[in-house]
Design an enzyme around this catalytic site. Structure first.
Site, PDB file in Angstrom:
ATOM      1  CE1 TYR A 174      -3.792   2.462   0.733  1.00  0.00           C
ATOM      2  CE2 TYR A 174      -2.087   3.572   2.001  1.00  0.00           C
ATOM      3  CZ  TYR A 174      -3.331   3.585   1.377  1.00  0.00           C
ATOM      4  OH  TYR A 174      -4.091   4.722   1.409  1.00  0.00           O
TER       5      TYR A 174
ATOM      6  CD  GLU B  73      -6.091   4.281  -1.419  1.00  0.00           C
ATOM      7  OE1 GLU B  73      -6.174   4.399  -0.180  1.00  0.00           O
ATOM      8  OE2 GLU B  73      -7.060   3.950  -2.142  1.00  0.00           O
TER       9      GLU B  73
END
Length: 357
Positions: free
Chosen positions: A95, A177
């Protein structure tokens, strides 16, 4: 932005993304190279769990998978296109994001060694969280390599961070993101998914941005339709389409802009409708609860001022601040109809007159 739009931004900044194509029609879907991952393009999360992401290995599965995704609403949104990408040989998933830390008025790096659909369930204290700017990229790359357990790849990670920082700043992003950032079996780092949220207040600096998209459920019913509809709430939207059709008119679309529609969403709805080539009227049917009638009225007025060629508008607004909305529209020469049948009757007169001219 939709995922495919966000990935184009990344690619321009040098970030590796999967090979892929945007698919608009069933015919285009038939020509997708396999194996592939088909991904619904909606402005909502949870696509995988909702059935909006499907892996296709066989030609016979391709068209059915495309049709299922196009017919699957995700948080009230139906896709207009899908993204078909190569299936990556995934070794690990990470992530990585850059977001605005409003409390400290800075950009912040957020990273975790585990990426994917369950990232929300991770302990917030387990994330690497650091302020980021151009002067800190090298030191952050050291920490990121340690977090991801990728020894010896600090220079590559520094380049990636610099690319993402440039993209975030250039696009006035509030969030960029990458989830997941994939390490492939061949050792490549690839942005397998991307979410890019931009500050709409900066739109004046970005004429290249796609038109603002309302979080709405839009369905094209008839490309040659003469009457477009805007409503809030699926039930009210369906009733509006049915009323148009019952009057012997041709509804072009179904459009539910949601129960908390803002002026920006209403303007985005108008922009969407202007793509229909044969519109003669737009019916606006809003029952204001969370939505404010006066805010919708101001958006309607703005649309008339900004959009050349906008067809006649037939407006029914009820609920919160309806009296103020009536005054605003009256000052612009717009009629606020007391109920939907009255608005539809007025539409029928205009469309029929146009058909006979």
């Amino acid at each position: 932005m939709y995922e495919y739009q966000a990935k184009r931004v990344l690619a321009r900044c040098g970030v590796a993304i999967p090979q892929g194509v945007v698919v608009h029609t069933a015919d285009e879907a038939r020509h997708v190279a396999l194996p592939a991952v088909l991904k619904s393009q909606v402005l909502a999360g949870g696509r995988g769990k909702a059935g909006g992401v499907q892996v296709v290995n066989d030609t016979n599965q391709l068209l059915p998978a495309y049709q299922r995704i196009m017919a699957t609403p995700i948080k009230g949104q139906l896709p207009q296109v899908i993204l078909a990408e190569e299936r990556l040989p995934i070794e690990r998933e990470f992530y990585l994001s850059i977001l605005i830390d409003r409390a400290n008025q800075r950009l912040e790096l957020l990273a975790h060694a585990q990426g994917g659909v369950e990232v929300e369930a991770l302990d917030q204290g387990s994330f690497l969280r650091r302020a980021i700017d151009g002067n800190r990229v090298a030191s952050l790359a050291d920490e990121l390599a340690a977090t991801y357990q990728l020894p010896g790849r600090q220079a590559e990670l520094a380049t990636l961070l610099q690319q993402l920082l440039v993209a975030a700043q250039a696009q006035d992003a509030t969030l960029l993101e990458i989830n997941p950032l994939v390490l492939t079996a061949t050792g490549a780092l690839i942005a397998a998914d991307c979410k890019l949220v931009v500050d709409d207040a900066a739109r004046f600096r970005h004429p290249e941005w796609p038109a603002a998209q309302a979080e709405h459920n839009f369905v094209e019913l008839n490309r040659a339709g003469s009457v477009a509809t805007i409503a809030n709430g699926a039930g009210l939207a369906m009733a509006t389409v049915d009323a148009v059709e019952a009057a012997g008119l041709k509804p072009a679309n179904f459009l539910d802009i949601g129960g908390g529609a803002t002026s920006q969403q209403v303007l985005a709805a108008f922009q969407r409708l202007m793509e229909f080539p044969h519109l003669q009227a737009i019916v606006i049917n809003i029952f204001a609860g969370i939505t404010r009638s006066d805010e919708v009225a101001r958006a309607i007025i703005t649309a008339r001022q900004r959009m050349a060629g906008l067809p006649p508008l037939f407006v029914r607004l009820e609920g919160t601040n309806a009296a103020e909305a009536r005054e605003l529209l009256a000052a612009e020469g717009l009629v606020l109809y007391p109920h939907l049948p009255a608005a539809i009757a007025a539409v029928a007169r205009v469309v029929q007159r146009s058909d006979h001219e």
